[in-house]
Design a protein around this motif. Structure first.
Motif, short mmCIF file in Angstrom:
data_model
loop_
_atom_site.label_atom_id
_atom_site.label_comp_id
_atom_site.label_asym_id
_atom_site.label_seq_id
_atom_site.Cartn_x
_atom_site.Cartn_y
_atom_site.Cartn_z
N ALA A 215 0.91 -1.28 0.00
CA ALA A 215 -0.06 0.06 -0.11
C ALA A 215 0.96 1.32 -0.01
CB ALA A 215 -0.87 0.03 1.28
N ARG A 216 2.08 1.13 0.25
CA ARG A 216 3.13 2.12 0.26
C ARG A 216 3.83 2.55 -0.92
NH1 ARG A 216 4.11 -0.14 5.56
NH2 ARG A 216 6.11 -0.80 5.04
N PRO B 289 -4.68 -2.94 -8.57
CA PRO B 289 -5.95 -3.52 -8.05
C PRO B 289 -5.86 -5.10 -8.34
CG PRO B 289 -6.60 -2.39 -9.94
CD PRO B 289 -5.10 -2.04 -9.65
N LEU B 290 -6.60 -5.78 -7.39
CA LEU B 290 -6.76 -7.25 -7.57
C LEU B 290 -7.31 -7.56 -9.09
CD1 LEU B 290 -7.93 -8.57 -4.00
CD2 LEU B 290 -5.64 -8.73 -5.27
N THR B 291 -8.06 -6.83 -9.62
CA THR B 291 -8.60 -6.93 -10.88
C THR B 291 -7.79 -7.16 -11.85
OG1 THR B 291 -8.87 -4.67 -11.13
CG2 THR B 291 -10.83 -5.88 -10.57
N TRP C 188 -12.24 -3.40 -2.09
CA TRP C 188 -11.08 -4.39 -1.83
C TRP C 188 -10.49 -5.06 -3.19
CZ3 TRP C 188 -7.87 -4.70 2.31
CH2 TRP C 188 -7.16 -5.76 2.00
N VAL C 189 -11.33 -5.24 -4.30
CA VAL C 189 -11.11 -5.93 -5.19
C VAL C 189 -10.91 -5.04 -6.39
CG1 VAL C 189 -11.45 -7.71 -7.08
CG2 VAL C 189 -11.94 -7.94 -4.51
N GLU C 190 -11.54 -4.00 -6.61
CA GLU C 190 -11.58 -3.10 -8.12
C GLU C 190 -10.76 -1.86 -7.68
OE1 GLU C 190 -15.67 -4.82 -9.56
OE2 GLU C 190 -15.87 -2.78 -8.61
N THR C 191 -10.46 -1.57 -6.38
CA THR C 191 -9.49 -0.24 -6.16
C THR C 191 -8.41 -0.68 -5.40
OG1 THR C 191 -10.68 0.39 -3.93
CG2 THR C 191 -11.72 0.82 -6.09
N THR C 192 -7.63 0.41 -5.28
CA THR C 192 -6.48 0.44 -4.13
C THR C 192 -6.82 1.16 -2.98
OG1 THR C 192 -5.55 2.04 -5.44
CG2 THR C 192 -4.94 -0.31 -6.04
#
Length: 614
Positions: A412-413, A420-422, A498-502
């Motif tokens: 995250a840093r 993103p997980l996508t 959680w999945v589509e963004t950061t």
């Protein structure tokens, strides 16, 4: 083709077609019959493949695609060029493919191919074969594809190959022309760049011919076992087998596997073979080299523990055997077996066995699209691995996912490298981003869901999900819907964030003030991603009080004993005020997420008074 034949084909696949998640669900199916003859003198092989293809889709198919994975191990392949241009290439690959000589490269070539007896025209696109069919395969039709192929086993680079660093002769994975997956999104003709697989389920019958001194381990059950192995000794319930000698120069090994989507094998004349029964319906096999005997001889009892925990927590293993095989370049999962390095200490060997073994649930029996959703198989497997290893430990940890949280916070840093997980498996900008997203953040997807809906509901849903989607191809939305149905909560907001963004999670205490009738707390949302909050108040006399603050978007709260539900917090509001009927002077400590299971990137402001060092 006659309708009676079509129905017969569909009936033969009843294990794949019954108990579908809904009336509109369908999936393709395949039956492979293959013979392969490998010559160790030049590492070349020839093979024949009869593939029965069941078109259970509503679509008319005019083309087909096969994967030709071994062609990735050639200079200037997509795998080679991608590896040489990544900022953090896998050290096992690096620039090694570029330097391979002609006799070291991988080759996979289709010599001939016919559909129902009529020759097909096909085009080779490096690691893919595009087949133009002489006649279409109609919805509900069953087609027979007959193929002759040949190839060369590459030196061990990544997963597959010959002569690995530990001395195993052959790790034969992704070794045959493999039918690509077709689903409601069409063909998944993904080139082999680095990782991840997706294929239809079916039955494999494979004959492997080698010089007679070779010992073979594989996916599936060895047919006529007593013709190959004889018991040499027994230590309690652990059996050591020895190869029965053959007077012939070559020997054919015959394996059969049902409800699998791949077939892998390994061969070496020096393999030791041990086996142990688990619960009368499962045989565990272990194939390894003499140099590693001490640790491998200890591995079966840990593998027994692993299967016991996995069966209880995530659903019963459905196959009659599982083999742990020394081979490859690290650890890699395949149906009914795993290939892994044999060196190192026993803890490392057990850890890799647990991770790769858990893949037989999340990859093997739950066949998600690994290319599109690598976090479903790697992440769910990592979650299971961490839970099971913790249960097997002499001193279990309060939070077995601490490492995943640490990795998430690190990623995250990283600014632009936090993707993103996508992101599809091969499209991450770095191997680091792929690894942390797929393994750690994929695991935390489940940890966060458990935090939101409660442990009891979550555990039951994981078992129900396994039963509903065994031998099928679920998508992330299917897991989410399962959790929603079980909990009665809306969870699309969680998936989106959680999945589509950061976006990240960060909550803290802004103010805590004593009032006449109790205590007023003001919480603040410092991160962009909303989450429900679990608050614990510990009184000076030792009594604990627990509060649950739902997000407004989830439209409810879990029904859990010992938790008092407060009013919901809309994600649009940066602050939240709550008045608690607790005397401020009686409070010893107030904590947000006392168990540490919410992915808060800054826990320094999660307790009052702040703990030393925060």
């Amino acid at each position: 083709m006659k309708k009676t034949l079509i129905l017969a084909g569909l009936i033969s696949l009843s294990p794949l077609l019954r108990s579908q998640p809904d009336a509109h669900y369908w999936q393709q199916a395949v039956d492979y019959k293959m013979q392969v003859d490998l010559n160790p003198e030049n590492h070349r092989f020839t093979g024949k493949q009869n593939l029965t293809y069941y078109n259970n889709s509503p679509d008319t198919l005019k083309v087909l695609f096969y994967h030709l994975y071994f062609n990735a191990f050639q200079p200037n392949s997509m795998m080679d060029v991608r590896s040489r241009n990544l900022p953090d290439p896998d050290k096992r690959v690096g620039s090694r493919i570029e330097k391979l000589g002609k006799d070291e490269q991988g080759e996979q070539e289709v010599i001939s191919l016919s559909l129902n007896g009529t020759a097909c025209f096909f085009e080779n696109h490096q690691t893919l074969l595009k087949v133009l069919l002489p006649s279409p395969i109609l919805p509900g039709d069953t087609a027979l594809l007959e193929m002759e192929f040949r190839g060369q086993v590459p030196v061990q680079i990544r997963r597959s190959g010959r002569d690995n660093k530990e001395g195993v002769d052959y790790t034969m994975t992704q070794w045959y022309p493999k039918m690509a997956a077709y689903d409601e999104n069409g063909w998944h003709a993904d080139p082999y760049v680095a990782r991840e697989y997706y294929a239809p389920y079916g039955t494999f019958e494979v004959d492997i011919t080698l010089p007679s001194q070779y010992r073979v381990a594989a996916t599936g059950t060895l047919q006529n076992f007593a013709n190959y192995w004889q018991e040499e000794s027994r230590e309690e319930d652990l059996i050591l087998y020895n190869l029965i000698e053959s007077k012939e120069k070559t020997r054919s090994w015959k394996f059969r596997a049902e409800n699998v989507h791949d077939f892998a094998w390994a061969a070496d004349p020096e393999y030791l073979h041990e086996a142990q029964e688990f619960n009368k319906d499962l045989m565990l096999h272990f194939f390894y080299l003499e140099d590693n005997k001490e640790n491998w001889h200890r591995l079966p009892r840990y593998t027994q523990q692993f299967f016991k925990e996995m069966n209880q927590r995530f659903g019963r293993y459905a196959y009659p055997q599982f083999s742990v095989i020394q081979g490859g370049d690290g650890g890699m999962e395949y149906p009914m077996c795993t290939m892994l390095k044999g060196t190192g200490n026993i803890a490392g060997l057990v850890g890799v066995t647990v991770h790769e073994g858990a893949h037989n649930w999340y990859y093997g029996m739950i066949g998600s699209n690994e290319n599109s959703y690598p976090w479903m198989d790697e992440g769910f497997t990592t979650f299971a691995e961490e839970e099971v290893l913790n249960a097997m430990a002499r001193e279990p940890k309060a939070n077995p996912h601490a490492g995943a949280f640490s990795n998430h916070n690190y990623l995250a840093r990283q600014g632009a490298f936090f993707e993103p997980l996508t992101t599809p498996a091969d499209y991450f900008s770095t191997n680091m981003a792929y690894g942390i997203n797929s393994y750690s953040r994929g695991s935390l997807f489940l940890v966060q869901l458990r935090y939101i809906i409660g442990e009891e509901t979550f555990n039951k849903t994981m078992l129900d999900f396994f039963k509903a989607w065994q031998f099928k191809h679920p998508k992330p939305s299917d897991m989410l819907r399962s959790m929603e149905r079980a909990s009665g909560l809306q969870l699309d907001w969680f998936y989106h964030n959680w999945v589509e963004t950061t976006k990240t999670i960060d909550y803290g205490f802004k103010e805590i003030e004593g009032k006449k009738q109790g205590t007023e707390i003001v919480l603040e949302k410092l991160g962009e991603m909303p989450m429900p909050l679990r608050i614990k108040i510990t009184l000076k006399e030792g009594i604990e009080q627990r509060y649950y603050i739902p997000t407004a978007s989830q439209m409810g709260a879990p029904d859990e004993e010992g938790w008092q539900v407060l009013s919901p917090w809309p994600w649009t509001h940066p602050e939240y005020e709550a008045f608690l009927q607790v005397n401020f002077k009686d409070i010893a400590k107030i904590e947000i997420d006392p168990g540490g299971f919410m992915a808060d990137v800054n826990r320094a402001n999660n307790s009052y008074p702040q703990e030393e060092g925060e």
